[in-house]
Design a protein around this motif. Structure first.
Motif, PDB file in Angstrom:
ATOM      1  N   ARG A  27      48.074  53.742  48.769  1.00  0.00           N
ATOM      2  CA  ARG A  27      48.400  54.236  50.108  1.00  0.00           C
ATOM      3  C   ARG A  27      48.856  55.689  50.050  1.00  0.00           C
ATOM      4  O   ARG A  27      48.458  56.519  50.877  1.00  0.00           O
ATOM      5  CB  ARG A  27      49.486  53.363  50.746  1.00  0.00           C
ATOM      6  N   ARG A  28      49.692  56.004  49.067  1.00  0.00           N
ATOM      7  CA  ARG A  28      50.151  57.397  48.921  1.00  0.00           C
ATOM      8  C   ARG A  28      48.993  58.322  48.605  1.00  0.00           C
ATOM      9  O   ARG A  28      49.032  59.517  48.933  1.00  0.00           O
ATOM     10  CB  ARG A  28      51.203  57.497  47.806  1.00  0.00           C
ATOM     11  N   SER A  29      47.956  57.795  47.980  1.00  0.00           N
ATOM     12  CA  SER A  29      46.790  58.603  47.623  1.00  0.00           C
ATOM     13  C   SER A  29      45.775  58.695  48.752  1.00  0.00           C
ATOM     14  O   SER A  29      44.706  59.284  48.583  1.00  0.00           O
ATOM     15  CB  SER A  29      46.108  58.019  46.375  1.00  0.00           C
ATOM     16  N   GLY A  30      46.092  58.096  49.903  1.00  0.00           N
ATOM     17  CA  GLY A  30      45.234  58.250  51.069  1.00  0.00           C
ATOM     18  C   GLY A  30      44.334  57.078  51.385  1.00  0.00           C
ATOM     19  O   GLY A  30      43.512  57.161  52.304  1.00  0.00           O
ATOM     20  N   TYR A  31      44.467  55.971  50.660  1.00  0.00           N
ATOM     21  CA  TYR A  31      43.632  54.802  50.930  1.00  0.00           C
ATOM     22  C   TYR A  31      44.231  53.981  52.066  1.00  0.00           C
ATOM     23  O   TYR A  31      45.447  53.930  52.241  1.00  0.00           O
ATOM     24  CB  TYR A  31      43.507  53.925  49.683  1.00  0.00           C
ATOM     25  N   ARG A  32      43.361  53.302  52.808  1.00  0.00           N
ATOM     26  CA  ARG A  32      43.811  52.402  53.863  1.00  0.00           C
ATOM     27  C   ARG A  32      43.155  51.043  53.675  1.00  0.00           C
ATOM     28  O   ARG A  32      42.029  50.930  53.178  1.00  0.00           O
ATOM     29  CB  ARG A  32      43.468  52.942  55.252  1.00  0.00           C
ATOM     30  N   VAL A  33      43.824  50.009  54.101  1.00  0.00           N
ATOM     31  CA  VAL A  33      43.289  48.651  54.009  1.00  0.00           C
ATOM     32  C   VAL A  33      42.263  48.433  55.116  1.00  0.00           C
ATOM     33  O   VAL A  33      42.517  48.752  56.280  1.00  0.00           O
ATOM     34  CB  VAL A  33      44.423  47.612  54.131  1.00  0.00           C
ATOM     35  N   PHE A  34      41.093  47.904  54.755  1.00  0.00           N
ATOM     36  CA  PHE A  34      40.103  47.593  55.783  1.00  0.00           C
ATOM     37  C   PHE A  34      39.573  46.169  55.666  1.00  0.00           C
ATOM     38  O   PHE A  34      38.690  45.761  56.419  1.00  0.00           O
ATOM     39  CB  PHE A  34      38.929  48.593  55.727  1.00  0.00           C
ATOM     40  N   GLY A  35      40.111  45.389  54.753  1.00  0.00           N
ATOM     41  CA  GLY A  35      39.662  44.009  54.619  1.00  0.00           C
ATOM     42  C   GLY A  35      40.447  43.280  53.545  1.00  0.00           C
ATOM     43  O   GLY A  35      41.313  43.859  52.874  1.00  0.00           O
ATOM     44  N   GLU A  36      40.120  42.009  53.379  1.00  0.00           N
ATOM     45  CA  GLU A  36      40.833  41.191  52.397  1.00  0.00           C
ATOM     46  C   GLU A  36      39.874  40.165  51.800  1.00  0.00           C
ATOM     47  O   GLU A  36      39.024  39.599  52.510  1.00  0.00           O
ATOM     48  CB  GLU A  36      42.019  40.498  53.071  1.00  0.00           C
ATOM     49  N   TYR A  37      39.973  39.960  50.490  1.00  0.00           N
ATOM     50  CA  TYR A  37      39.229  38.911  49.794  1.00  0.00           C
ATOM     51  C   TYR A  37      40.200  37.796  49.416  1.00  0.00           C
ATOM     52  O   TYR A  37      41.245  38.053  48.811  1.00  0.00           O
ATOM     53  CB  TYR A  37      38.604  39.443  48.503  1.00  0.00           C
ATOM     54  N   HIS A  38      39.850  36.573  49.756  1.00  0.00           N
ATOM     55  CA  HIS A  38      40.682  35.444  49.368  1.00  0.00           C
ATOM     56  C   HIS A  38      40.158  34.844  48.059  1.00  0.00           C
ATOM     57  O   HIS A  38      38.946  34.820  47.822  1.00  0.00           O
ATOM     58  CB  HIS A  38      40.686  34.387  50.479  1.00  0.00           C
ATOM     59  N   ASP A  39      41.085  34.394  47.211  1.00  0.00           N
ATOM     60  CA  ASP A  39      40.729  33.761  45.931  1.00  0.00           C
ATOM     61  C   ASP A  39      39.808  34.663  45.110  1.00  0.00           C
ATOM     62  O   ASP A  39      38.784  34.237  44.582  1.00  0.00           O
ATOM     63  CB  ASP A  39      40.053  32.410  46.207  1.00  0.00           C
ATOM     64  N   TYR A  40      40.175  35.919  44.998  1.00  0.00           N
ATOM     65  CA  TYR A  40      39.297  36.937  44.396  1.00  0.00           C
ATOM     66  C   TYR A  40      39.421  36.985  42.876  1.00  0.00           C
ATOM     67  O   TYR A  40      38.419  37.158  42.174  1.00  0.00           O
ATOM     68  CB  TYR A  40      39.645  38.303  44.998  1.00  0.00           C
ATOM     69  N   TYR A  41      40.635  36.847  42.350  1.00  0.00           N
ATOM     70  CA  TYR A  41      40.867  37.014  40.913  1.00  0.00           C
ATOM     71  C   TYR A  41      40.852  35.685  40.168  1.00  0.00           C
ATOM     72  O   TYR A  41      40.858  34.613  40.784  1.00  0.00           O
ATOM     73  CB  TYR A  41      42.206  37.741  40.685  1.00  0.00           C
ATOM     74  N   GLU A  42      40.840  35.785  38.840  1.00  0.00           N
ATOM     75  CA  GLU A  42      40.800  34.583  38.004  1.00  0.00           C
ATOM     76  C   GLU A  42      41.965  33.648  38.281  1.00  0.00           C
ATOM     77  O   GLU A  42      41.841  32.426  38.170  1.00  0.00           O
ATOM     78  CB  GLU A  42      40.806  34.975  36.516  1.00  0.00           C
ATOM     79  N   ASP A  43      43.109  34.222  38.669  1.00  0.00           N
ATOM     80  CA  ASP A  43      44.279  33.390  38.941  1.00  0.00           C
ATOM     81  C   ASP A  43      44.323  32.917  40.395  1.00  0.00           C
ATOM     82  O   ASP A  43      45.342  32.413  40.866  1.00  0.00           O
ATOM     83  CB  ASP A  43      45.570  34.138  38.594  1.00  0.00           C
ATOM     84  N   HIS A  44      43.196  33.129  41.118  1.00  0.00           N
ATOM     85  CA  HIS A  44      43.024  32.689  42.509  1.00  0.00           C
ATOM     86  C   HIS A  44      43.861  33.495  43.510  1.00  0.00           C
ATOM     87  O   HIS A  44      44.017  33.084  44.660  1.00  0.00           O
ATOM     88  CB  HIS A  44      43.344  31.194  42.656  1.00  0.00           C
TER      89      HIS A  44
END
Length: 376
Positions: free
Chosen positions: A128-145
């Motif tokens: 966020r400090r680097s200028g990125y903004r959230v535009f979506g979300e992935y559920h259960d994306y990583y190996e640890d769910h």
């Protein structure tokens, strides 16, 4: 060594095969899962479509960043970022991201996207400090769910060249006043004393509205906007590639179509009587827009929103510049609350996409206004 010394001592360069052992060690120390294996790291070092940069302190690699540059598009992805734990808090990660952004932008890429664990609050804050903004979300994306946030940043803005037109940004306050908002931005870029507010926005809409559109209140006719600009002290060139009534395909009712025709004819007659408005019925080429900008005009243009939101709605934007790759526009529609104003300013649109976006409807309507402040 304090944080300032660490910051000064860190340098950046492209990764090489000699870094492979250290990169593997960093990967194992920084991530519990979803690691890049040695073979993947080796392939990325050699990949022509990647930007693989390492952070070095006293000849030791202390972190890396990897960007995947999508072929055939202007979109890049921050694929992985890792900094040794003892280097965290030194500012190295932020500097590394800046290096990656600059290197990727130099390739002609416009946007950088990334995924980050929603639970990783430190990383989310860094982005966020680097200028990125959230535009979506992935559920259960990583190996640890766990879930991931999708974030994006514009990494390449307007080139500083003779086709740049510095323009204040104004957010439309209703769903149907993009035309007045775009015109106010254009006028304000030429006249710093111009009042830019909702009252002016709605005044212009009443003067320029077509009365009916597909749904809801009418949008703005190019000749109506030209009359509004002329009444506020500007000379106007209008280009339209058709002489018939505009936007009639957007309504089904025969009565509404008839009213649109009457409104169109009224605008034609009024602009014909205004010596400060010149209307040319012709196709609009990219060179004409570039010439306008170089001659000091402020330009607004009608686009279709299909490539933006899939809705195929007519939408006015202010053109703020052009270079060898892109047109740049101020979009007055900031969308939902999660969208930042900066994402709508000097928005880069490739020339190919611009050609497609600037033709509206099945009749491929193209229209634009170029304005200049009249001398007193």
């Amino acid at each position: 060594m304090n944080a300032t010394q660490e910051h000064q001592a860190v340098t950046f360069r492209r990764a090489s095969a000699d870094d492979l052992d250290t990169l593997e060690q960093i990967e194992n120390r920084c991530f519990d899962g979803d690691r890049l294996h040695r073979r993947s790291l080796r392939n990325w070092i050699k990949a022509p479509h990647g930007e693989f940069i390492v952070a070095v302190q006293q000849d030791k690699v202390v972190g890396y960043g990897l960007v995947w540059c999508h072929k055939g598009t202007r979109l890049a992805r921050l694929y992985s970022l890792a900094i040794l734990p003892e280097m965290r808090g030194s500012g190295t990660a932020a500097r590394l991201m800046s290096e990656l952004g600059s290197a990727t932008a130099a390739r002609g890429y416009l946007f950088m996207r990334l995924e980050v664990a929603k639970s990783n609050t430190a990383a989310v804050a860094l982005y966020r400090r680097s200028g990125y903004r959230v535009f979506g979300e992935y559920h259960d994306y990583y190996e640890d769910h766990s879930d991931a946030l999708r974030m994006q940043k514009t990494i390449r803005y307007l080139s500083i060249d003779k086709t740049q037109h510095l323009t204040p940004w104004y957010q439309q306050t209703t769903p149907f006043t993009c035309g007045p908002a775009a015109l106010m931005m254009a006028m304000a870029s030429l006249d710093e004393t111009l009042v830019v507010d909702q009252k002016q926005e709605l005044d212009i809409w009443r003067e320029a509205t077509t009365i009916f559109m597909t749904t809801g209140h009418g949008g703005c006719h190019p000749l109506g906007l030209a009359l509004a600009a002329s009444q506020r002290g500007f000379s106007v060139d209008v280009l339209i590639n058709t002489e018939g009534p505009l936007f009639v395909e957007g309504v089904r009712s025969a009565h509404k179509k008839e009213v649109l025709g009457v409104v169109h004819q009224q605008f034609v007659e009024k602009t014909g009587q205004d010596t400060h408005i010149r209307v040319v019925y012709a196709e609009i080429g990219q060179q004409r827009i570039s010439d306008w900008l170089q001659e000091g005009y402020a330009v607004i243009i009608l686009i279709s929103t299909f490539r933006l939101d899939g809705k195929k709605a007519p939408h006015w934007v202010a053109v703020t510049g052009i270079d060898e790759r892109c047109f740049y526009v101020h979009d007055p529609d900031a969308g939902d609350d999660s969208q930042l104003a900066i994402d709508n300013q000097y928005l880069p649109i490739t020339r190919e996409d611009f050609d497609k976006m600037s033709a509206f409807g099945s009749g491929r309507l193209r229209t634009a206004l170029a304005i200049k402040k009249r001398s007193r």
